[in-house]
Design a protein around this motif. Structure first.
Motif, PDB file in Angstrom:
ATOM      1  N   LEU A   1      -2.483  -5.780 -17.145  1.00 19.40           N
ATOM      2  CA  LEU A   1      -2.939  -6.586 -15.914  1.00 19.40           C
ATOM      3  C   LEU A   1      -3.668  -7.530 -16.234  1.00 19.40           C
ATOM      4  O   LEU A   1      -3.415  -8.745 -15.294  1.00 19.40           O
ATOM      5  CB  LEU A   1      -5.179  -5.239 -15.817  1.00 19.40           C
ATOM      6  CG  LEU A   1      -5.416  -4.081 -15.892  1.00 19.40           C
ATOM      7  CD1 LEU A   1      -7.063  -3.683 -15.546  1.00 19.40           C
ATOM      8  CD2 LEU A   1      -4.811  -3.629 -13.962  1.00 19.40           C
TER       9      LEU A   1
ATOM     10  N   ARG B   1       0.901  -1.153   0.390  1.00 18.49           N
ATOM     11  CA  ARG B   1       0.069  -0.003  -0.123  1.00 18.49           C
ATOM     12  C   ARG B   1       0.900   1.373  -0.341  1.00 18.49           C
ATOM     13  O   ARG B   1       0.991   2.007  -0.743  1.00 18.49           O
ATOM     14  CB  ARG B   1      -1.137  -0.194   1.443  1.00 18.49           C
ATOM     15  CG  ARG B   1      -2.742  -0.402   1.034  1.00 18.49           C
ATOM     16  CD  ARG B   1      -2.839  -0.045   2.311  1.00 18.49           C
ATOM     17  NE  ARG B   1      -4.662  -0.296   2.047  1.00 18.49           N
ATOM     18  CZ  ARG B   1      -5.232  -0.162   2.045  1.00 18.49           C
ATOM     19  NH1 ARG B   1      -5.848  -1.593   1.774  1.00 18.49           N
ATOM     20  NH2 ARG B   1      -7.005  -0.180   1.319  1.00 18.49           N
TER      21      ARG B   1
ATOM     22  N   GLU C   1     -10.089  -2.244  -4.637  1.00 17.18           N
ATOM     23  CA  GLU C   1      -8.603  -2.005  -3.566  1.00 17.18           C
ATOM     24  C   GLU C   1      -8.722  -2.731  -2.252  1.00 17.18           C
ATOM     25  O   GLU C   1      -8.297  -2.412  -1.656  1.00 17.18           O
ATOM     26  CB  GLU C   1      -7.942  -1.570  -4.273  1.00 17.18           C
ATOM     27  CG  GLU C   1      -7.203  -2.078  -5.774  1.00 17.18           C
ATOM     28  CD  GLU C   1      -5.530  -1.179  -5.588  1.00 17.18           C
ATOM     29  OE1 GLU C   1      -5.133  -0.404  -5.057  1.00 17.18           O
ATOM     30  OE2 GLU C   1      -4.441  -1.787  -6.436  1.00 17.18           O
ATOM     31  N   GLU C   2     -10.343  -1.559  -1.633  1.00 12.11           N
ATOM     32  CA  GLU C   2     -10.083  -1.741  -0.026  1.00 12.11           C
ATOM     33  C   GLU C   2     -11.061  -2.443   0.443  1.00 12.11           C
ATOM     34  O   GLU C   2     -12.026  -2.527  -0.507  1.00 12.11           O
ATOM     35  CB  GLU C   2     -11.382  -0.408  -0.603  1.00 12.11           C
ATOM     36  CG  GLU C   2     -10.731   0.548  -0.463  1.00 12.11           C
ATOM     37  CD  GLU C   2      -9.791   1.143   0.163  1.00 12.11           C
ATOM     38  OE1 GLU C   2      -9.602   0.831   1.801  1.00 12.11           O
ATOM     39  OE2 GLU C   2      -8.943   1.715  -0.254  1.00 12.11           O
TER      40      GLU C   2
ATOM     41  N   THR D   1      -4.330   3.886 -14.591  1.00 16.17           N
ATOM     42  CA  THR D   1      -5.575   3.824 -15.237  1.00 16.17           C
ATOM     43  C   THR D   1      -4.748   5.727 -15.622  1.00 16.17           C
ATOM     44  O   THR D   1      -5.594   5.993 -17.427  1.00 16.17           O
ATOM     45  CB  THR D   1      -6.544   4.422 -14.647  1.00 16.17           C
ATOM     46  OG1 THR D   1      -6.348   5.072 -13.157  1.00 16.17           O
ATOM     47  CG2 THR D   1      -7.406   2.817 -14.611  1.00 16.17           C
TER      48      THR D   1
ATOM     49  N   LEU E   1     -12.864   3.833 -14.712  1.00 15.34           N
ATOM     50  CA  LEU E   1     -12.104   2.260 -14.427  1.00 15.34           C
ATOM     51  C   LEU E   1     -11.711   2.765 -13.161  1.00 15.34           C
ATOM     52  O   LEU E   1     -10.945   1.894 -12.267  1.00 15.34           O
ATOM     53  CB  LEU E   1     -11.364   2.663 -15.548  1.00 15.34           C
ATOM     54  CG  LEU E   1     -10.761   0.956 -15.445  1.00 15.34           C
ATOM     55  CD1 LEU E   1     -11.786  -0.038 -15.451  1.00 15.34           C
ATOM     56  CD2 LEU E   1     -10.179   1.040 -16.750  1.00 15.34           C
ATOM     57  N   ARG E   2     -10.993   4.164 -12.993  1.00 11.16           N
ATOM     58  CA  ARG E   2      -9.924   4.043 -12.095  1.00 11.16           C
ATOM     59  C   ARG E   2     -10.145   3.685 -10.791  1.00 11.16           C
ATOM     60  O   ARG E   2     -10.365   3.431  -9.844  1.00 11.16           O
ATOM     61  CB  ARG E   2      -9.672   5.310 -12.245  1.00 11.16           C
ATOM     62  CG  ARG E   2      -9.342   6.193 -10.504  1.00 11.16           C
ATOM     63  CD  ARG E   2      -7.894   6.776 -10.475  1.00 11.16           C
ATOM     64  NE  ARG E   2      -6.655   6.794  -9.945  1.00 11.16           N
ATOM     65  CZ  ARG E   2      -6.002   6.785  -9.685  1.00 11.16           C
ATOM     66  NH1 ARG E   2      -5.448   7.850 -11.023  1.00 11.16           N
ATOM     67  NH2 ARG E   2      -5.163   6.409  -9.322  1.00 11.16           N
TER      68      ARG E   2
ATOM     69  N   ALA F   1      -3.360  -1.081  -8.996  1.00 10.02           N
ATOM     70  CA  ALA F   1      -3.732  -0.861 -10.063  1.00 10.02           C
ATOM     71  C   ALA F   1      -4.125  -0.349 -10.214  1.00 10.02           C
ATOM     72  O   ALA F   1      -3.742   0.553 -11.575  1.00 10.02           O
ATOM     73  CB  ALA F   1      -4.197  -2.491 -10.051  1.00 10.02           C
ATOM     74  N   SER F   2      -5.224   0.304  -9.674  1.00 14.59           N
ATOM     75  CA  SER F   2      -5.940   1.450 -10.117  1.00 14.59           C
ATOM     76  C   SER F   2      -4.832   2.679 -10.496  1.00 14.59           C
ATOM     77  O   SER F   2      -5.235   3.703 -11.774  1.00 14.59           O
ATOM     78  CB  SER F   2      -6.742   2.072  -8.675  1.00 14.59           C
ATOM     79  OG  SER F   2      -6.250   2.454  -7.669  1.00 14.59           O
TER      80      SER F   2
ATOM     81  N   LEU G   1     -11.276   0.667 -10.297  1.00 10.86           N
ATOM     82  CA  LEU G   1     -10.139  -0.571  -9.577  1.00 10.86           C
ATOM     83  C   LEU G   1      -9.955   0.395  -8.040  1.00 10.86           C
ATOM     84  O   LEU G   1      -9.115  -0.866  -7.396  1.00 10.86           O
ATOM     85  CB  LEU G   1      -8.666   0.226 -10.416  1.00 10.86           C
ATOM     86  CG  LEU G   1      -9.232  -1.104 -12.061  1.00 10.86           C
ATOM     87  CD1 LEU G   1      -7.856  -0.106 -12.468  1.00 10.86           C
ATOM     88  CD2 LEU G   1      -8.685  -2.134 -11.170  1.00 10.86           C
ATOM     89  N   GLU G   2     -10.059   1.496  -7.568  1.00  9.85           N
ATOM     90  CA  GLU G   2      -9.567   1.516  -6.485  1.00  9.85           C
ATOM     91  C   GLU G   2     -10.690   0.941  -5.984  1.00  9.85           C
ATOM     92  O   GLU G   2     -10.269   0.270  -4.802  1.00  9.85           O
ATOM     93  CB  GLU G   2     -10.188   3.256  -6.604  1.00  9.85           C
ATOM     94  CG  GLU G   2      -8.608   3.927  -6.333  1.00  9.85           C
ATOM     95  CD  GLU G   2      -9.116   5.665  -6.969  1.00  9.85           C
ATOM     96  OE1 GLU G   2     -10.375   6.351  -6.531  1.00  9.85           O
ATOM     97  OE2 GLU G   2      -8.169   6.263  -7.442  1.00  9.85           O
TER      98      GLU G   2
ATOM     99  N   GLU H   1      -0.884 -10.531 -13.013  1.00 11.12           N
ATOM    100  CA  GLU H   1      -2.617 -11.124 -12.554  1.00 11.12           C
ATOM    101  C   GLU H   1      -1.788 -13.153 -12.043  1.00 11.12           C
ATOM    102  O   GLU H   1      -2.065 -13.983 -11.157  1.00 11.12           O
ATOM    103  CB  GLU H   1      -3.926 -10.970 -12.855  1.00 11.12           C
ATOM    104  CG  GLU H   1      -4.357 -10.068 -12.624  1.00 11.12           C
ATOM    105  CD  GLU H   1      -5.863 -10.544 -12.953  1.00 11.12           C
ATOM    106  OE1 GLU H   1      -6.110 -11.744 -13.844  1.00 11.12           O
ATOM    107  OE2 GLU H   1      -6.815 -10.529 -11.940  1.00 11.12           O
TER     108      GLU H   1
ATOM    109  N   ALA I   1      -9.424  -9.007 -12.999  1.00  7.71           N
ATOM    110  CA  ALA I   1      -9.230  -7.489 -12.778  1.00  7.71           C
ATOM    111  C   ALA I   1      -9.249  -6.988 -14.541  1.00  7.71           C
ATOM    112  O   ALA I   1     -10.104  -5.655 -14.997  1.00  7.71           O
ATOM    113  CB  ALA I   1      -7.998  -6.589 -12.128  1.00  7.71           C
TER     114      ALA I   1
END
Lengths: 337, 337
Positions: free
Chosen positions: A251, A111, B255-256, A239, B247-248, A235-236, B251-252, A255, B235
């Motif tokens: 992507l 993170r 990840e949470e 973008t 998309l961003r 990964a975000s 993806l975000e 993976e 993803a």
DNA sequence: ACTTGGCACTCGGGCTAATCGAGTGCCAGG
DNA sequence: CCTGGCACTCGATTAGCCCGAGTGCCAAGT
């Protein structure tokens, strides 16, 4: 080959392009940097740089952008790893310090790295092959099944179900557990193959069948299988940089554990930050990305690697600084346990 | 409210739009489906459907696309979960059967689900709160540190470092371990809080300080902290469906951990497949996605949930079928151990 | 009351032409 | 070797245009 000013020009091009994401022309260059020459001179230099393959123009008449080769030269000769300020270091330290166990440390590391660099972070768990056994535990599940739990000195806990050829009783398990711990405790996992080979002698004959099953699972688990475990985060951030149409490919590549292993593993220099740029990564689909990686752990005890993946148009000095700083603190924290 | 034909029209619109990703017009509709009426009639129906909010036209003069409300009606009334063929079931079974341990099962499940649905797969580890203790292990690390390892009957292995207030010797650890296992073995994790409260009495007075530290860590780990663990896969499938610019955000959100929990947890019906469409997910950033989820584990022993996340323009029947089938087999495999 | 063919209308996408301007390469002079 | 000047290139932007898919509505038919 290239005089000082041409080097300076290349550096300026890389820096500008990284920060603006637009091809940079001769005028902009003299404006934003204090090169005490005219645009025309710069143009001549750029012509040379282009001829040598360090930069290209995307369209006949637009500014220049660096090539992989250009970034390579920049990283090798023209930039210094950006050191982190005391405040930043403290922030890193406190962020990582709150972690309780290995999983937590790794998660926080990933993170943190993603946040600091605004790129995709990749962190490898302490490599099993570089760990030593701290404890082995056998937990009965059913008549003929055991759960084998193996704890390493790096904090990894590996589990595996063992199917036994014969049923067992509590005593024999106790015995087997004792033997295992006595013989394996503190041994490097790389040495275990040879150690295990001698083990059968130390078990009572009637238990050897079951013991053999356990031993073979140990070997299989530790040597053959997914010995490496890698996690990815942020990964975000991909973008932001527009991969023409390769976002999907990137992507997908991220993976694949195997791909990640190669990405981190390719450079075997443990201690210093390594950078692989664009096509230098022979991983299909990551041809347009760069990888900044470094090993972590103390010098006498390397544990594994971590790094970031991003577009070749990346702020290398900062990324290298972040990777190095994070690796240092993560290694430190893991060394404490 | 809506007669049969209007329903059929809505179904046809959803199906066509899902498969072509283009607004569907009246002519195309009568061509591709055997509605025995003229385009003009369909247009009238569509006008009604639009008035009621089931469909909209993206531009004044283009075909119609379903709204969230339209998809909702489709899922509730107009479609049946697509069953899987025997061959497909066999493929799923064999793919999952090769897994050795819990991590492996979960990883394979997520991969499988992503592949089958071509969406993002989300799988939750068997919930700790629904598990029982199978074994507790204490491993000495240093003078004042222990590694607490807790193994559940669902195969989860949780670890945690315990800092002790006083140093300890081997014997006291042995004793503590014995007490813990005797008292906790087989107990549901939800009951543990009360059990642990009574524990101190069973420990020798001089060891109570250390024991208390261990107990509090157990409680803290199992009750308070990250009790849920969720993994995401596939993803790259998000790149197929074009989220305008979200998309961003998507993806975000993925990840949470917290967000994922809410996504899977919102529906508390355990056994049947639930679908949350678009804005029904009150998670910011996933307003334009749908979630298809279901609980897995046997009826008398629910373990956790799994599902897929994708654009609202999703093939719901297939997704629901895949989710249900995968949940069934994953539950089955975990029940065996 | 519902369906149908006809018809005028809308509007986004795609094509072309024209313009603009950033940036270049080259040359002649300092 | 540097510099200012100058002609040139070409991508990006804009405007204008047309085309066609698709609509809404209406009047006529069943």
């Amino acid at each position: 080959m290239l005089d000082d000013r041409k080097m300076a020009v290349l550096r300026a091009i890389v820096e500008d392009y990284v920060s603006t994401n637009e091809p940079v022309g001769s005028r902009a260059l003299v404006d934003r940097h204090n090169l005490d020459v005219s645009p025309a001179t710069i143009r001549n230099d750029m012509a040379v740089l282009e001829e040598q393959g360090y930069i290209v123009q995307p369209h006949t008449s637009a500014g220049r952008i660096p090539t992989d080769k250009g970034y390579r030269l920049f990283v090798d000769k023209l930039s210094a790893i950006k050191p982190f300020s005391a405040a930043e270091r403290r922030a890193i330290e406190t962020f990582l310090a709150g972690a309780y166990d290995l999983d937590e440390v790794v998660m926080r590391t990933v993170r943190l790295l993603a946040q600091l660099t605004r790129q995709v972070a990749v962190v490898q768990y302490p490599s099993l092959s570089k760990s030593a056994v701290r404890h082995v535990e056998l937990v009965p599940l059913t008549e003929r099944r055991l759960l084998l739990v193996l704890i390493t000195d790096t904090g990894r806990v590996e589990q595996r179900v063992v199917e036994l050829p014969a049923s067992f009783d509590e005593d024999s398990i106790m015995q087997l557990r004792a033997v295992l711990n006595a013989c394996l405790d503190g041994r490097k996992l790389t040495d275990i193959a040879t150690v295990v080979a001698d083990l059968p002698e130390r078990v009572e004959p009637r238990e050897r069948a079951n013991a053999a099953a356990v031993f073979s699972v140990i070997l299989e688990t530790l040597v053959a299988r997914h010995e490496e475990k890698i996690i990815v985060g942020g990964a975000s951030n991909l973008t932001a940089a527009d991969f023409s149409q390769g976002l999907r490919q990137v992507l997908e590549a991220l993976e694949e554990q195997v791909v990640l292993m190669r990405l981190l593993g390719e450079s075997d220099d443990q201690s210093s930050v390594t950078v692989r740029i664009g096509a230098e990564n022979d991983v299909l689909g990551l041809r347009s990305t760069s990888v900044v990686a470094v090993g972590y752990g103390s010098a006498d005890r390397p544990l594994a690697k971590l790094g970031v993946v991003g577009p070749t148009r990346m702020d290398y000095p900062t990324a290298m600084g972040a990777v190095r700083a994070v690796a240092r603190y993560t290694g430190q924290i893991l060394a404490e346990s």
